[in-house]
Design a protein around this motif. Sequence first.
Motif, mmCIF file in Angstrom:
data_model
loop_
_atom_site.group_PDB
_atom_site.id
_atom_site.type_symbol
_atom_site.label_atom_id
_atom_site.label_comp_id
_atom_site.label_asym_id
_atom_site.label_seq_id
_atom_site.Cartn_x
_atom_site.Cartn_y
_atom_site.Cartn_z
ATOM 1 N N GLU A 1 3.634 6.092 -2.415
ATOM 2 C CA GLU A 1 4.767 6.866 -2.256
ATOM 3 C C GLU A 1 5.493 6.688 -3.518
ATOM 4 O O GLU A 1 6.187 7.313 -4.186
ATOM 5 C CB GLU A 1 5.548 6.525 -1.140
ATOM 6 N N ASP A 2 5.910 5.319 -3.851
ATOM 7 C CA ASP A 2 7.021 4.962 -4.779
ATOM 8 C C ASP A 2 6.614 3.502 -5.606
ATOM 9 O O ASP A 2 7.222 2.521 -4.670
ATOM 10 C CB ASP A 2 8.217 4.791 -4.091
ATOM 11 N N ALA A 3 5.765 3.508 -6.357
ATOM 12 C CA ALA A 3 5.405 2.039 -6.879
ATOM 13 C C ALA A 3 6.554 0.998 -7.413
ATOM 14 O O ALA A 3 6.511 -0.170 -7.172
ATOM 15 C CB ALA A 3 4.329 2.109 -7.980
ATOM 16 N N GLY A 4 7.513 1.763 -7.886
ATOM 17 C CA GLY A 4 8.688 1.003 -8.575
ATOM 18 C C GLY A 4 9.880 0.840 -7.573
ATOM 19 O O GLY A 4 11.009 0.576 -8.081
ATOM 20 N N PHE A 5 9.860 0.986 -6.410
ATOM 21 C CA PHE A 5 10.886 1.105 -5.438
ATOM 22 C C PHE A 5 11.945 -0.102 -5.716
ATOM 23 O O PHE A 5 13.259 0.064 -5.609
ATOM 24 C CB PHE A 5 10.525 0.953 -3.924
ATOM 25 N N PHE A 6 11.290 -1.332 -5.562
ATOM 26 C CA PHE A 6 12.041 -2.749 -5.832
ATOM 27 C C PHE A 6 12.959 -2.798 -7.095
ATOM 28 O O PHE A 6 13.556 -3.639 -7.406
ATOM 29 C CB PHE A 6 11.407 -3.774 -5.382
ATOM 30 N N TYR A 7 12.322 -2.002 -8.185
ATOM 31 C CA TYR A 7 12.867 -2.106 -9.554
ATOM 32 C C TYR A 7 13.618 -1.105 -10.058
ATOM 33 O O TYR A 7 14.415 -1.297 -10.950
ATOM 34 C CB TYR A 7 11.732 -2.062 -10.502
ATOM 35 N N HIS A 8 13.678 0.274 -9.451
ATOM 36 C CA HIS A 8 14.412 1.318 -9.951
ATOM 37 C C HIS A 8 15.781 1.303 -9.108
ATOM 38 O O HIS A 8 16.054 0.955 -8.262
ATOM 39 C CB HIS A 8 13.682 2.787 -9.843
ATOM 40 N N ASN A 9 16.853 2.401 -9.772
ATOM 41 C CA ASN A 9 18.185 2.585 -9.143
ATOM 42 C C ASN A 9 17.924 3.794 -8.153
ATOM 43 O O ASN A 9 19.143 4.507 -8.087
ATOM 44 C CB ASN A 9 18.905 2.779 -10.043
ATOM 45 N N ALA B 1 0.772 -1.041 0.145
ATOM 46 C CA ALA B 1 -0.111 -0.041 0.091
ATOM 47 C C ALA B 1 1.031 1.154 0.041
ATOM 48 O O ALA B 1 0.553 2.110 -0.829
ATOM 49 C CB ALA B 1 -0.878 0.086 1.179
ATOM 50 N N ILE B 2 1.813 1.291 0.700
ATOM 51 C CA ILE B 2 2.778 2.449 0.930
ATOM 52 C C ILE B 2 3.320 2.780 -0.481
ATOM 53 O O ILE B 2 3.626 3.695 -0.982
ATOM 54 C CB ILE B 2 3.831 2.209 1.598
ATOM 55 N N MET B 3 3.968 1.733 -1.278
ATOM 56 C CA MET B 3 4.320 1.807 -2.434
ATOM 57 C C MET B 3 3.498 2.422 -3.585
ATOM 58 O O MET B 3 3.902 3.134 -4.395
ATOM 59 C CB MET B 3 4.882 0.301 -3.038
ATOM 60 N N GLN B 4 2.351 1.957 -3.322
ATOM 61 C CA GLN B 4 1.202 2.636 -4.328
ATOM 62 C C GLN B 4 0.886 4.164 -4.033
ATOM 63 O O GLN B 4 0.614 4.967 -4.790
ATOM 64 C CB GLN B 4 -0.223 1.974 -4.350
ATOM 65 N N GLY C 1 9.567 15.171 -6.574
ATOM 66 C CA GLY C 1 9.741 13.633 -7.138
ATOM 67 C C GLY C 1 10.569 12.710 -6.531
ATOM 68 O O GLY C 1 11.175 11.871 -7.113
ATOM 69 N N SER C 2 10.318 12.886 -5.196
ATOM 70 C CA SER C 2 11.527 11.915 -4.339
ATOM 71 C C SER C 2 10.853 10.553 -4.512
ATOM 72 O O SER C 2 9.666 10.366 -4.096
ATOM 73 C CB SER C 2 11.436 12.608 -2.970
ATOM 74 N N THR C 3 11.532 9.663 -4.586
ATOM 75 C CA THR C 3 11.554 8.255 -4.437
ATOM 76 C C THR C 3 11.844 7.895 -2.897
ATOM 77 O O THR C 3 12.122 8.705 -1.924
ATOM 78 C CB THR C 3 12.402 7.307 -5.249
ATOM 79 N N LEU C 4 11.483 6.495 -2.409
ATOM 80 C CA LEU C 4 11.535 6.175 -1.066
ATOM 81 C C LEU C 4 13.097 6.211 -0.644
ATOM 82 O O LEU C 4 13.604 6.520 0.357
ATOM 83 C CB LEU C 4 11.233 4.842 -0.953
ATOM 84 N N SER C 5 14.035 6.019 -1.577
ATOM 85 C CA SER C 5 15.522 5.929 -1.293
ATOM 86 C C SER C 5 15.859 7.190 -1.219
ATOM 87 O O SER C 5 16.828 7.549 -0.173
ATOM 88 C CB SER C 5 16.024 5.621 -2.807
ATOM 89 N N MET C 6 15.315 8.481 -1.941
ATOM 90 C CA MET C 6 15.654 9.727 -1.498
ATOM 91 C C MET C 6 15.221 10.136 -0.135
ATOM 92 O O MET C 6 15.787 10.951 0.462
ATOM 93 C CB MET C 6 15.163 10.680 -2.764
ATOM 94 N N GLN C 7 13.746 9.582 0.113
ATOM 95 C CA GLN C 7 13.440 10.183 1.302
ATOM 96 C C GLN C 7 14.238 9.547 2.615
ATOM 97 O O GLN C 7 14.454 10.433 3.466
ATOM 98 C CB GLN C 7 12.082 9.668 1.422
ATOM 99 N N LEU C 8 14.899 8.383 2.578
ATOM 100 C CA LEU C 8 15.568 7.806 3.492
ATOM 101 C C LEU C 8 16.896 8.470 3.469
ATOM 102 O O LEU C 8 17.321 8.815 4.734
ATOM 103 C CB LEU C 8 15.737 6.269 2.891
ATOM 104 N N ARG D 1 -5.212 0.809 -7.162
ATOM 105 C CA ARG D 1 -3.848 0.386 -7.877
ATOM 106 C C ARG D 1 -3.489 -1.039 -7.500
ATOM 107 O O ARG D 1 -3.005 -1.613 -8.335
ATOM 108 C CB ARG D 1 -3.062 1.587 -7.387
ATOM 109 N N LEU D 2 -3.824 -1.156 -6.277
ATOM 110 C CA LEU D 2 -3.341 -2.659 -5.758
ATOM 111 C C LEU D 2 -3.983 -3.792 -6.397
ATOM 112 O O LEU D 2 -3.310 -4.658 -6.938
ATOM 113 C CB LEU D 2 -3.750 -2.647 -4.347
#
Length: 636
Positions: free
Chosen positions: A454-462, A449-452, A486-493, A602-603
């Motif tokens: 905040e960042d749906a492609g987290f496990f696939y993008h760089n 649910a969080i990925m939908q 345009g922040s991803t979860l990686s950028m937020q972390l 989305r889910l």
Amino acid sequence: MHQPVRKAIAAGVILLAVLVLLSFSVRNIFVRQYIDRKLEKLEETRRISVHYDDISMIGLSGIQIKGLSVTPSDADTFLRSHSFRVKLDRSALLLFKVSVKSIEADDVNISFIKKDNTSNFEFLYHSVPSAEINAHTETEQNFARKTGRLFGLLFKLLPDNATLRNLSVSYLNKGDELLIEIPSLIIKDSRFATGIRSTENGIRSEWVCEGSLLDKGKKIEAQLHAKENTKITLPFLNYRWGAQIQFDTLTFKLEEILKKNELHAVRGQAHISGLTLHQRRISPDTVLLDRGTVDCQVNIGKNYLELDSVSQVNFNQLDFHPYLKAEKKDDWHITASVNKQNFPANDLFASLPKGLFYNLEGLKADGTLSYRFLLDVDFASLDSLQLESSLTARNFQIIQYGNTDLRKMNEPFEYTVYENEEPVRTFEVGEGNPSFRPFPAVSRYLPLAIMQSEDAGFFYHNGFIPSAIRESLILDLKERRFARGGSTLSMQLVKNIFLSRNKTIARKLEEMLIVWLIESNRLTSKERMFEVYLNIVEWGPLVYGAAEASHFYFAKEPSALTLGECIFLASIVPKPKHVRYCFEGLQLKPYYTEFYQVILSRLVDRGLVTPQEAEGIRPEDLKITGPAKYYLTDTH
């Protein structure tokens, strides 16, 4: 020689002498009348008053003006000069052209004064509208021609020989005062050297400027350095932009290399050493750039300005060739690019200015990097914007970490929460914290649910989503503000764990570099990154992490959360401090109900939950059973 002939010659000589004497006696009248006509037109179009005590001719081609002053209407005097003497080029006068051969001036004072919303220098860039002026302005859109005129005027006003004594330029606005004084400026055979005194709000410094002006080659060369063994502080910037820029030495050259009606080319070179910059919006610390060089060619066409790709920028150990073009049609069209291939990776990190990227200072790397950047913005069609930015590596490895070990997230670490740049809470992200939950101890629906949200492609993008950054930039330009990130979860972390809370340009650049280093080198696994995210993300008033959130809202462990409860938690992640305004009593308001349904759709659409799992999930059925129910219904 016969007597009549001698008499005729004598009479002619006497007549010529009388005419010469007569012309000398009336020439001041003609000069005064000519200048008065020019000044009258200038006064009318610029709404200024030009006064002089006396104008007279000196020799055959000299003009002297005494007691000159320029005063705008209803404003303070802009210019005063005790005396001003100009010697014109006689050969140019024969061709009905004006070319200044030498200038001599005494006690020239130029004052820029601003009071409230008015100033005494607006006349420099505003003139009184007239049919003649407007007609000229509408047709004059040739940048190349304007540049040619500017260069011609510059070298006409700055002749091969000049002497200026007691020149001062001042600026006054709301109690802030800047004074630049030049006791003596002498230009002899195109070369000059002068001392400069700068006084800004009582703080005084002395500089030395020397160089040359070459009219024939349309070339200027100059060097600026402090008189003593100190740095030069550029004036005015601190008052205007809150910035302090200092340097040891600045050397620059400017040369006209091509002049045509539709194209003008200018070559410029500049070298600066010991540059320091302090501006809070850039960095809270003073930024040091050891040395920098710019060698550029600027092409000016009828409707465009272009930084040619032959231009080169060097700072510290890094060099690159930027390209920039700004074209004016009905709207501006901006194109910018940088393309640097296969350069030593350590050149990048060794060149990062000190004070700009604290975590990366001291980092050493091996291998090669390639960088490509392209930005194409047509302001008449913002949706067509193109944005490309890629940093790729070959045989890249980090040999030594800088001030911070970027593998920090792999082990338990302390995390500090900030609000308004002040620390409000510190806790461990690891097994030593009773509220820590490993990734498998959280309901599988919550990360989905969080990925939908905040960042749906987290496990696939760089670490980056170029399309999201592009869409954010388009929206920002349309609304002329920072409307969307345009922040991803990686950028937020990275932002929350490694960086300060100062919202600066430097922090954003450092954030992107650290994300690239972590993601490209797999310094931390995606699952561990998400695990850390689930344990630090804010979910309400001083509520951090999935365990605290699940107990606060639903009085249960995060592993027991239902699909509907996980969707709710995901829906408030973007604005956790506004959670109270999501509810009317203990029922979600319609606006937040819509976002809830978006996440659910989305889910299902992406096959992350089955239609059977989603069946019967309705936001109005959400039950807040934990302590949050008192917080949400508290009217005080």
